[in-house]
Scaffold this motif. Structure first.
Motif, short mmCIF file in Angstrom:
data_model
loop_
_atom_site.label_atom_id
_atom_site.label_comp_id
_atom_site.label_asym_id
_atom_site.label_seq_id
_atom_site.Cartn_x
_atom_site.Cartn_y
_atom_site.Cartn_z
N LEU A 130 4.57 -13.90 -25.01
CA LEU A 130 4.26 -15.02 -24.12
C LEU A 130 5.52 -15.80 -23.76
N MET A 131 6.51 -15.74 -24.62
CA MET A 131 7.69 -16.61 -24.46
C MET A 131 8.47 -16.27 -23.20
N ASP A 132 8.93 -17.32 -22.53
CA ASP A 132 9.65 -17.09 -21.28
C ASP A 132 11.13 -16.77 -21.53
N ASP A 172 -0.07 -22.35 -26.55
CA ASP A 172 0.23 -21.39 -25.48
C ASP A 172 1.27 -21.96 -24.52
N HIS A 173 1.10 -23.23 -24.17
CA HIS A 173 2.03 -23.87 -23.23
C HIS A 173 3.43 -23.93 -23.83
N LEU A 174 3.48 -24.22 -25.11
CA LEU A 174 4.76 -24.28 -25.81
C LEU A 174 5.46 -22.91 -25.76
N MET A 175 4.68 -21.86 -25.98
CA MET A 175 5.26 -20.51 -25.97
C MET A 175 5.75 -20.12 -24.58
N ASN A 218 6.67 -21.89 -22.21
CA ASN A 218 7.71 -22.78 -21.67
C ASN A 218 8.82 -23.04 -22.69
N ILE A 219 9.02 -22.09 -23.58
CA ILE A 219 9.95 -22.35 -24.69
C ILE A 219 11.37 -22.64 -24.18
N THR A 268 15.48 -23.68 -31.18
CA THR A 268 15.44 -22.55 -32.12
C THR A 268 14.35 -22.77 -33.17
N ALA A 269 14.25 -24.00 -33.67
CA ALA A 269 13.22 -24.30 -34.69
C ALA A 269 11.82 -24.18 -34.10
#
Ligand SMILES: [Fe+2]
Length: 235
Positions: free
Chosen positions: A185-187, A86-89, A91-92, A101-102
């Motif tokens: 979720l992505m910023d 979730d944090h990765l999404m 704060n992408i 991109t990957a």
């Protein structure tokens, strides 16, 4: 306790030891953080609406590839090795540009599919109740109108992507779509929100059974919706 705020120029950046970084990278390669979740039911459990072979290939090959490629993509960035998905999404945009991109494509693929398996169930049926029902009715008045609007959005996705039912901070619902493996979720996406429902409209989700007939796949998909999970997602 009195908190003292120092100006940013007082903060010392940690010394980065290249040997330590390379150790972290090799440790991560041996024990990657992200794992393929098990399907919460058998491959054939959603028959006849979603066929077993599609489920097997979709989960075991496509989802596994997203997980493996995500682990590979974040290998050179130890500061992200133990981030939650979730944090990765959310704060992408802060992920280093050379791997963004990957991570976006494969992290998105991992998040989206993990969500997707849970939003389907062999014990489907009925319709949402409680707060989710109220919010759906407030916007679309009937379930039929909501389903029509959702299917229309899912059909409008050009190429590969997803259609979502999302909630904003006040609980207001809306329907949105994302290309490729992006998610709300992505910023970096145009319309953000908390996903309540989501449908995969990549051809790999339906081609074996429905070939190019995405509308037929969507009709079948309503028969396997886990409304309990959707209600839990809505909160
Ligand atoms: Fe998929």
């Amino acid at each position: 306790m009195l908190a003292v705020a120092f100006p940013a120029w007082h903060i010392k950046l940690p010394f980065v030891n290249p040997q330590q970084v390379s150790e972290e990278v090799s440790q991560y390669a041996a024990h990657p953080h992200f794992e393929l979740p098990a399907l919460p039911y058998s491959y054939e459990a959603l028959e006849p609406h979603v066929d077993a072979q599609t489920m097997r290939i979709h989960h075991d090959r496509h989802h596994r590839a997203y997980v493996d490629n995500l682990n590979k993509a974040i290998l050179p960035a130890p500061e992200w090795h133990h981030s939650s998905l979730d944090h990765l999404m959310t704060n992408i945009s802060k992920v280093p540009e050379n791997i963004r991109t990957a991570v976006r494509n494969n992290g998105g693929g991992h998040w989206n599919h993990s969500f997707f398996w849970k939003i389907m169930t062999p014990q489907a049926g009925g319709s949402p109740s409680g707060r989710l029902r109220e919010a759906l009715m407030a916007h679309w008045e009937t379930m039929e109108r909501f389903q029509e609007a959702f299917a229309k959005a899912a059909l409008s996705v050009f190429g590969s992507g997803w259609a979502w039912l999302i909630a904003d901070n006040s609980g207001r619902l809306s329907i949105t779509t994302t290309p490729n493996q992006d998610n709300p979720l992505m910023d970096i996406v145009a319309e953000r929100g908390k996903p309540v429902l989501g449908v995969d409209v990549w051809e790999h989700a339906y081609y074996l059974k429905h070939q190019n007939r995405r509308a037929d796949y969507l009709k079948d998909w309503w028969n396997v919706i886990n409304w309990q999970q959707a209600m839990a997602n809505y909160g």
